[in-house]
Design a protein around this motif. Sequence first.
Motif, PDB file in Angstrom:
ATOM      1  N   VAL A 205       0.844  -1.192   0.000  1.00  0.00           N
ATOM      2  CA  VAL A 205       0.000   0.000   0.000  1.00  0.00           C
ATOM      3  C   VAL A 205       0.878   1.240   0.000  1.00  0.00           C
ATOM      4  CG1 VAL A 205      -1.823   1.267   1.186  1.00  0.00           C
ATOM      5  CG2 VAL A 205      -1.802  -1.234   1.256  1.00  0.00           C
ATOM      6  N   ILE A 206       0.655   2.141  -0.966  1.00  0.00           N
ATOM      7  CA  ILE A 206       1.409   3.388  -1.062  1.00  0.00           C
ATOM      8  C   ILE A 206       0.485   4.552  -0.737  1.00  0.00           C
ATOM      9  CG2 ILE A 206       2.757   4.912  -2.566  1.00  0.00           C
ATOM     10  CD1 ILE A 206       3.380   2.468  -4.302  1.00  0.00           C
ATOM     11  N   TYR A 207       0.893   5.372   0.217  1.00  0.00           N
ATOM     12  CA  TYR A 207       0.163   6.596   0.538  1.00  0.00           C
ATOM     13  C   TYR A 207       1.024   7.788   0.144  1.00  0.00           C
ATOM     14  CZ  TYR A 207      -2.918   3.637   3.349  1.00  0.00           C
ATOM     15  OH  TYR A 207      -3.801   2.663   3.765  1.00  0.00           O
ATOM     16  N   GLU A 208       0.512   8.622  -0.743  1.00  0.00           N
ATOM     17  CA  GLU A 208       1.207   9.827  -1.163  1.00  0.00           C
ATOM     18  C   GLU A 208       0.641  11.020  -0.410  1.00  0.00           C
ATOM     19  OE1 GLU A 208       2.473   8.325  -5.608  1.00  0.00           O
ATOM     20  OE2 GLU A 208       0.687   9.586  -5.438  1.00  0.00           O
ATOM     21  N   ARG A 209       1.254  12.177  -0.605  1.00  0.00           N
ATOM     22  CA  ARG A 209       0.842  13.390   0.099  1.00  0.00           C
ATOM     23  C   ARG A 209       0.758  13.159   1.610  1.00  0.00           C
ATOM     24  NH1 ARG A 209      -4.586  14.511  -2.698  1.00  0.00           N
ATOM     25  NH2 ARG A 209      -4.442  12.306  -3.216  1.00  0.00           N
ATOM     26  N   SER A 210       1.711  12.369   2.117  1.00  0.00           N
ATOM     27  CA  SER A 210       1.741  11.992   3.538  1.00  0.00           C
ATOM     28  C   SER A 210       3.130  12.227   4.106  1.00  0.00           C
ATOM     29  CB  SER A 210       1.330  10.520   3.704  1.00  0.00           C
ATOM     30  OG  SER A 210       0.048  10.284   3.173  1.00  0.00           O
ATOM     31  N   PRO A 211       3.502  13.485   4.342  1.00  0.00           N
ATOM     32  CA  PRO A 211       4.856  13.780   4.816  1.00  0.00           C
ATOM     33  C   PRO A 211       5.118  13.224   6.209  1.00  0.00           C
ATOM     34  CG  PRO A 211       3.466  15.739   4.935  1.00  0.00           C
ATOM     35  CD  PRO A 211       2.675  14.700   4.197  1.00  0.00           C
ATOM     36  N   VAL A 212       6.195  12.501   6.344  1.00  0.00           N
ATOM     37  CA  VAL A 212       6.574  11.951   7.645  1.00  0.00           C
ATOM     38  C   VAL A 212       7.319  13.030   8.420  1.00  0.00           C
ATOM     39  CG1 VAL A 212       8.022  10.254   8.815  1.00  0.00           C
ATOM     40  CG2 VAL A 212       6.589   9.569   6.869  1.00  0.00           C
ATOM     41  N   THR A 213       6.829  13.314   9.600  1.00  0.00           N
ATOM     42  CA  THR A 213       7.411  14.374  10.427  1.00  0.00           C
ATOM     43  C   THR A 213       8.385  13.849  11.467  1.00  0.00           C
ATOM     44  OG1 THR A 213       5.479  14.237  11.891  1.00  0.00           O
ATOM     45  CG2 THR A 213       5.419  15.885  10.119  1.00  0.00           C
ATOM     46  N   GLU A 214       8.317  12.556  11.745  1.00  0.00           N
ATOM     47  CA  GLU A 214       9.228  11.971  12.743  1.00  0.00           C
ATOM     48  C   GLU A 214       9.270  10.462  12.567  1.00  0.00           C
ATOM     49  OE1 GLU A 214      10.170  12.449  17.500  1.00  0.00           O
ATOM     50  OE2 GLU A 214       8.070  12.320  16.867  1.00  0.00           O
ATOM     51  N   ILE A 215      10.470   9.917  12.675  1.00  0.00           N
ATOM     52  CA  ILE A 215      10.662   8.468  12.663  1.00  0.00           C
ATOM     53  C   ILE A 215      11.253   8.062  14.005  1.00  0.00           C
ATOM     54  CG2 ILE A 215      11.908   6.541  11.615  1.00  0.00           C
ATOM     55  CD1 ILE A 215      11.972   8.113   9.005  1.00  0.00           C
ATOM     56  N   THR A 216      10.575   7.155  14.684  1.00  0.00           N
ATOM     57  CA  THR A 216      11.095   6.586  15.922  1.00  0.00           C
ATOM     58  C   THR A 216      10.934   5.073  15.842  1.00  0.00           C
ATOM     59  OG1 THR A 216       8.928   6.889  16.966  1.00  0.00           O
ATOM     60  CG2 THR A 216      10.574   8.605  17.347  1.00  0.00           C
ATOM     61  N   ALA A 217      11.533   4.365  16.781  1.00  0.00           N
ATOM     62  CA  ALA A 217      11.425   2.908  16.771  1.00  0.00           C
ATOM     63  C   ALA A 217       9.950   2.501  16.797  1.00  0.00           C
ATOM     64  CB  ALA A 217      12.160   2.319  17.965  1.00  0.00           C
ATOM     65  N   GLY A 218       9.530   1.779  15.784  1.00  0.00           N
ATOM     66  CA  GLY A 218       8.173   1.264  15.735  1.00  0.00           C
ATOM     67  C   GLY A 218       7.125   2.227  15.224  1.00  0.00           C
ATOM     68  N   ARG A 219       7.536   3.419  14.715  1.00  0.00           N
ATOM     69  CA  ARG A 219       6.513   4.403  14.368  1.00  0.00           C
ATOM     70  C   ARG A 219       7.034   5.438  13.380  1.00  0.00           C
ATOM     71  NH1 ARG A 219       4.360   9.266  16.692  1.00  0.00           N
ATOM     72  NH2 ARG A 219       2.068   9.277  16.721  1.00  0.00           N
ATOM     73  N   ALA A 220       6.181   5.770  12.402  1.00  0.00           N
ATOM     74  CA  ALA A 220       6.423   6.886  11.486  1.00  0.00           C
ATOM     75  C   ALA A 220       5.210   7.796  11.557  1.00  0.00           C
ATOM     76  CB  ALA A 220       6.642   6.383  10.066  1.00  0.00           C
ATOM     77  N   ALA A 221       5.414   9.040  11.989  1.00  0.00           N
ATOM     78  CA  ALA A 221       4.306   9.965  12.224  1.00  0.00           C
ATOM     79  C   ALA A 221       4.116  10.889  11.027  1.00  0.00           C
ATOM     80  CB  ALA A 221       4.569  10.793  13.477  1.00  0.00           C
ATOM     81  N   THR A 222       2.851  11.163  10.685  1.00  0.00           N
ATOM     82  CA  THR A 222       2.491  12.126   9.646  1.00  0.00           C
ATOM     83  C   THR A 222       1.402  13.037  10.212  1.00  0.00           C
ATOM     84  OG1 THR A 222       0.558  11.130   8.557  1.00  0.00           O
ATOM     85  CG2 THR A 222       2.701  10.161   8.052  1.00  0.00           C
ATOM     86  N   PRO A 223       1.080  14.139   9.534  1.00  0.00           N
ATOM     87  CA  PRO A 223      -0.022  14.990   9.999  1.00  0.00           C
ATOM     88  C   PRO A 223      -1.372  14.287   9.986  1.00  0.00           C
ATOM     89  CG  PRO A 223       1.385  16.187   8.463  1.00  0.00           C
ATOM     90  CD  PRO A 223       1.803  14.757   8.401  1.00  0.00           C
ATOM     91  N   TRP A 224      -1.481  13.190   9.256  1.00  0.00           N
ATOM     92  CA  TRP A 224      -2.776  12.505   9.111  1.00  0.00           C
ATOM     93  C   TRP A 224      -2.892  11.268   9.979  1.00  0.00           C
ATOM     94  CZ3 TRP A 224      -3.700  16.687   7.006  1.00  0.00           C
ATOM     95  CH2 TRP A 224      -2.969  17.201   5.949  1.00  0.00           C
ATOM     96  N   GLY A 225      -1.873  11.002  10.774  1.00  0.00           N
ATOM     97  CA  GLY A 225      -1.862   9.810  11.605  1.00  0.00           C
ATOM     98  C   GLY A 225      -0.481   9.188  11.571  1.00  0.00           C
ATOM     99  N   ALA A 226      -0.352   8.053  12.214  1.00  0.00           N
ATOM    100  CA  ALA A 226       0.944   7.380  12.282  1.00  0.00           C
ATOM    101  C   ALA A 226       0.800   5.935  11.821  1.00  0.00           C
ATOM    102  CB  ALA A 226       1.490   7.417  13.704  1.00  0.00           C
ATOM    103  N   VAL A 227       1.888   5.423  11.250  1.00  0.00           N
ATOM    104  CA  VAL A 227       1.968   4.010  10.932  1.00  0.00           C
ATOM    105  C   VAL A 227       2.851   3.358  11.987  1.00  0.00           C
ATOM    106  CG1 VAL A 227       2.703   2.267   9.281  1.00  0.00           C
ATOM    107  CG2 VAL A 227       1.642   4.385   8.469  1.00  0.00           C
TER     108      VAL A 227
END
Length: 457
Positions: A205-227
């Motif tokens: 699954v590819i999500y575009e227009r989803s800038p990642v604001t922070e990468i930490t162990a187990g998590r990538a945060a965006t303005p629309w939520g986190a993976v």
Amino acid sequence: MYTRALNGQVSHWFDGLPISRGPLPGSRDADVCIVGAGYTGLWTAYYLKRADPSLRIVVLDARFAGYGASGRNGGWLSGLVPGDRERMARQYGRDGVVAWQRALNDAVDEVIDVAAQEGIDAGIVKGGNLEVARNRAQVRRLAAAVDAERRWQVDGVEVLTKSEAAQRIALDGVISAYYSPHCARIQPAQLVRGLADAVERLGVVIYERSPVTEITAGRAATPWGAVSAPVVLRATEGFTAGLPGLKRRWLPMNSSMIATEPVPESVWAEIGWEGRETLGDTAHGFFYAQRTVDNRIAIGGRSVPYRFGSRTDRDGRVPERTIKNLTATLHSILPQVAHVPIAHGWCGVLAVPRDWEASVDFDPATGLGWAGGYVGHGVTATNLAGRTLTDLVLTRESPLTRLPWVGHECKDWEPEPLRWIGVRGMYLAYKAADWHEARGTKRTSPIAVVANRITGR
């Protein structure tokens, strides 16, 4: 002919801005989250999913697949090493670097094979690479480059006379040249678009227009939520400096390109270039070029090498003087196209580590990994990096995981304004060195020698 060309809009390789995929619709879980939908991220997703179809893989991109260097580069699918072989050999041993070089040469064919298997029409022609020298100092460097290729066991390299080079491409002012078979001409945006479609068919699954604001162990945060995922891989190349804590990790170096209008067949009859070789030179302020799928000439080189504070361009917009300078370079080597208008100019950023050496790494303890810092030689290296990351994530011991760039570390770049002064000074020195050498010196200008020592190139 210089006319005011289309400027920016990412690159000529895209037919305008592509239709974007949707953004991340909210927080979700995955097995692997990859930040960056360029070549590195997409190749990694491709090989991971092929190796383990059960993996839930999410790819996030701030704009769209291929927005960065993957969709703006010169279209050289080459075996060029993203680093200095001699320096890596001193640190990790000669045999490992020879294996790295061979793996990169093999990766050229791997990309070609995958493109054929997946039905990706990227305009690929494996016509090899032609490097030319146009003054006596360049001739010496070219001869040294040939010797180096042979020392590193690169097969198929041929030294060409002036007339032999002209039989391939009727360039002006060439004294000598060499040819390497380990390169293919591609249309880079078509490759990245096709690769994105291929990984989606596999279930990524590819999500575009989803800038990642922070990468930490187990998590990538965006303005629309986190993976949330036990494995998070960073594949952000020239945009890495925009992430927290990584401002000085890799420097976003600028490179620019122009493309002509389609060249008339009568002019191609004068030029040749029937083999679709990629083309470069041995100047310090070098150029790189190709004959495109639609019979234009695309040529690139340095312009504004670095923007203060690691800032990046706005959708590929480039100073008009850069378009004029590249046009002048084109006309100096191929005066036959002096009356062919320039259609488009653009620029992009590539990632440069402080020691100019690319790296691939994964930490099983944190689940964090990354690849990049390709110093402008990433089109092929990204494929090798994606396969290497796959083996590292799946804890598979392989020849790829033993290559010298795996786990390679280097120090960060200096703080501002030192890095701006250093990089701008370096390219001013190279410009002066090219001017000096054009006046007839037989040896590499001492200006360039000093610049190389200071910058660590």
